[in-house]
Scaffold this motif. Structure first.
Motif, PDB file in Angstrom:
ATOM      1  N   PRO A 173      24.170 -21.054 -12.997  1.00 17.67           N
ATOM      2  CA  PRO A 173      25.046 -21.238 -11.870  1.00 17.67           C
ATOM      3  C   PRO A 173      26.535 -20.961 -12.054  1.00 17.67           C
ATOM      4  N   GLU A 174      26.875 -21.376 -13.180  1.00 16.68           N
ATOM      5  CA  GLU A 174      28.526 -21.261 -13.384  1.00 16.68           C
ATOM      6  C   GLU A 174      28.653 -19.712 -13.743  1.00 16.68           C
ATOM      7  N   VAL A 175      27.780 -18.917 -14.356  1.00 16.47           N
ATOM      8  CA  VAL A 175      28.099 -17.612 -14.733  1.00 16.47           C
ATOM      9  C   VAL A 175      28.087 -16.747 -13.313  1.00 16.47           C
ATOM     10  N   GLU A 176      26.761 -17.138 -12.535  1.00 18.05           N
ATOM     11  CA  GLU A 176      26.719 -16.500 -11.353  1.00 18.05           C
ATOM     12  C   GLU A 176      28.020 -16.740 -10.253  1.00 18.05           C
ATOM     13  N   THR A 177      28.840 -17.916 -10.421  1.00 19.31           N
ATOM     14  CA  THR A 177      29.652 -18.010  -9.470  1.00 19.31           C
ATOM     15  C   THR A 177      31.153 -17.225 -10.356  1.00 19.31           C
ATOM     16  N   MET A 178      30.938 -17.358 -11.562  1.00 18.85           N
ATOM     17  CA  MET A 178      32.204 -16.274 -12.094  1.00 18.85           C
ATOM     18  C   MET A 178      31.944 -14.827 -11.815  1.00 18.85           C
ATOM     19  N   CYS A 179      30.760 -14.294 -11.690  1.00 21.95           N
ATOM     20  CA  CYS A 179      30.488 -13.038 -11.601  1.00 21.95           C
ATOM     21  C   CYS A 179      30.851 -12.909  -9.894  1.00 21.95           C
ATOM     22  N   ARG A 180      30.621 -13.471  -8.968  1.00 20.51           N
ATOM     23  CA  ARG A 180      30.718 -13.577  -7.506  1.00 20.51           C
ATOM     24  C   ARG A 180      32.430 -13.627  -7.581  1.00 20.51           C
TER      25      ARG A 180
ATOM     26  N   HIS B 287      20.069 -22.460  -7.010  1.00 23.23           N
ATOM     27  CA  HIS B 287      20.459 -21.943  -5.919  1.00 23.23           C
ATOM     28  C   HIS B 287      21.581 -23.065  -5.129  1.00 23.23           C
ATOM     29  N   ASP B 288      20.893 -24.312  -5.328  1.00 18.94           N
ATOM     30  CA  ASP B 288      22.023 -25.311  -4.703  1.00 18.94           C
ATOM     31  C   ASP B 288      23.125 -25.446  -5.630  1.00 18.94           C
ATOM     32  N   ALA B 289      22.891 -25.339  -7.000  1.00 21.78           N
ATOM     33  CA  ALA B 289      24.198 -25.437  -7.833  1.00 21.78           C
ATOM     34  C   ALA B 289      25.185 -24.238  -7.398  1.00 21.78           C
ATOM     35  N   ILE B 290      24.414 -23.109  -7.257  1.00 18.98           N
ATOM     36  CA  ILE B 290      25.236 -21.907  -6.948  1.00 18.98           C
ATOM     37  C   ILE B 290      26.109 -22.100  -5.822  1.00 18.98           C
ATOM     38  N   ALA B 291      25.590 -22.606  -4.675  1.00 20.79           N
ATOM     39  CA  ALA B 291      26.149 -22.907  -3.629  1.00 20.79           C
ATOM     40  C   ALA B 291      27.398 -23.978  -3.818  1.00 20.79           C
ATOM     41  N   HIS B 292      27.260 -24.989  -4.707  1.00 20.78           N
ATOM     42  CA  HIS B 292      28.504 -25.593  -4.881  1.00 20.78           C
ATOM     43  C   HIS B 292      29.403 -25.179  -6.174  1.00 20.78           C
ATOM     44  N   GLU B 293      29.286 -23.824  -6.555  1.00 22.21           N
ATOM     45  CA  GLU B 293      29.855 -23.271  -7.479  1.00 22.21           C
ATOM     46  C   GLU B 293      29.924 -23.889  -8.704  1.00 22.21           C
ATOM     47  N   GLY B 294      28.719 -24.457  -9.284  1.00 19.33           N
ATOM     48  CA  GLY B 294      28.461 -24.915 -10.498  1.00 19.33           C
ATOM     49  C   GLY B 294      29.211 -26.282 -10.732  1.00 19.33           C
ATOM     50  N   SER B 295      28.904 -26.910 -12.074  1.00 18.74           N
ATOM     51  CA  SER B 295      29.135 -28.108 -12.464  1.00 18.74           C
ATOM     52  C   SER B 295      30.507 -28.092 -13.366  1.00 18.74           C
TER      53      SER B 295
END
Length: 293
Positions: free
Chosen positions: A5-12, A219-227
């Motif tokens: 989730p954190e890496v996906e947030t970085m990519c986006r 998916h929920d963690a990505i929606a909240h941009e990680g932890s």
């Protein structure tokens, strides 16, 4: 710590650099442990200069800058790495700066695509340039199906015969790519599965619940941009904290009441030298699923 989730947030977050052309690559002065950069910075500068960023992709826990010649800059944040478009948390741990052409000297508050920064407090991350063949052989073929896209059948096929505890097995990137310690604990809690259960003793309903929980939690963690945990290290591309830490059900909640059964208490054990958090009352070795309140 950065997991899928954190890496996906970085990519986006760094997608604004798509279409930008590299002007300069440099390693800022840093007196801390050096980060792994391959090839050497002078060679990297030659290979990336005048290359256009064609796409931003993620593979497991890696950020990838894909260029117009099919090469990739593969960034693995590992424990404390960040990929940023905004100013870093501090200048002392800045490891790489990629500047793009047509950059303004003074960036405005709304223009964060002039440069890409890699920051790493502990220096455990890696940055590697690879051509397409090197990427396929060294990265893609060694990783399992991505956790966001793996099917229930693939999950059971990859792990179902393993004698390892399921929590430990979920961390195997060759079996399923992207899940780390934090989200494995959250996934198994949501699925109602004891993390100590051997994979080869899990029932079909348990595998189905684990698969469903993987998708829901990630998916929920990505929606909240990680932890962003208590050390405050993880930040998104604009140097803002994530929000999923406020949604954790068991991770780092030792001795607190179980949020599902409310009578149990979250326990902490150590598996493969990593902390595992779970509720022994809710997460059962049997195939039965606890009722959710």
């Amino acid at each position: 710590m950065p997991e899928l989730p954190e890496v996906e947030t970085m990519c986006r977050g760094i997608r604004p650099i798509i279409g930008r052309t590299v002007e300069r690559v440099e390693v800022p002065p840093c007196h801390c442990r050096p980060i792994t950069i391959e090839p050497k910075i002078a060679t990297l500068q030659r290979r990336l200069r005048d290359r256009q960023v064609a796409d931003i992709q993620r593979r497991g826990k890696r950020v990838m800058l894909c260029f117009d010649d099919a090469s990739r800059l593969v960034i693995e944040p590992r424990m404390t790495g960040l990929v940023l478009l905004a100013d870093p948390p501090d200048p002392d741990h800045l490891r790489l700066r990629i500047q793009f052409k047509n950059s303004s000297v003074a960036r405005s508050a709304t223009d964060f695509a002039d440069e890409l920064l890699v920051w790493d407090r502990r220096g455990l991350g890696t940055i590697r340039w690879m051509n397409d063949r090197e990427y396929r052989v060294k990265i893609d073929e060694r990783l399992g199906a991505d956790a966001l896209h793996i099917t229930a059948d693939q999950l059971k096929q990859n792990l179902g015969l393993s004698r390892r505890p399921v929590k430990v097995a979920l961390l195997d990137q060759a079996a399923v790519a992207g899940i780390g310690n934090l989200y494995a604990a959250e996934i198994l809690f949501l699925a109602g599965v004891d993390p100590r259960t051997r994979c080869d003793r899990l029932t079909q309903p348990q595998w189905q619940r684990i698969h469903a929980a993987i998708g829901e939690v990630l998916h929920d963690a990505i929606a909240h941009e990680g932890s962003t945990l208590s050390d405050g290290t993880y930040r998104n591309a604009l140097n803002d904290p994530g929000g999923y830490q406020n949604m954790h059900r068991v991770y780092d909640r030792e001795h607190q009441s179980c949020p599902r059964c409310e009578t149990g208490v979250v326990r902490r054990i150590v598996q493969a030298q990593r902390s595992t958090f779970f509720c022994a009352g809710c997460q059962r070795k049997s195939g039965k699923h606890p009722s959710i309140v």
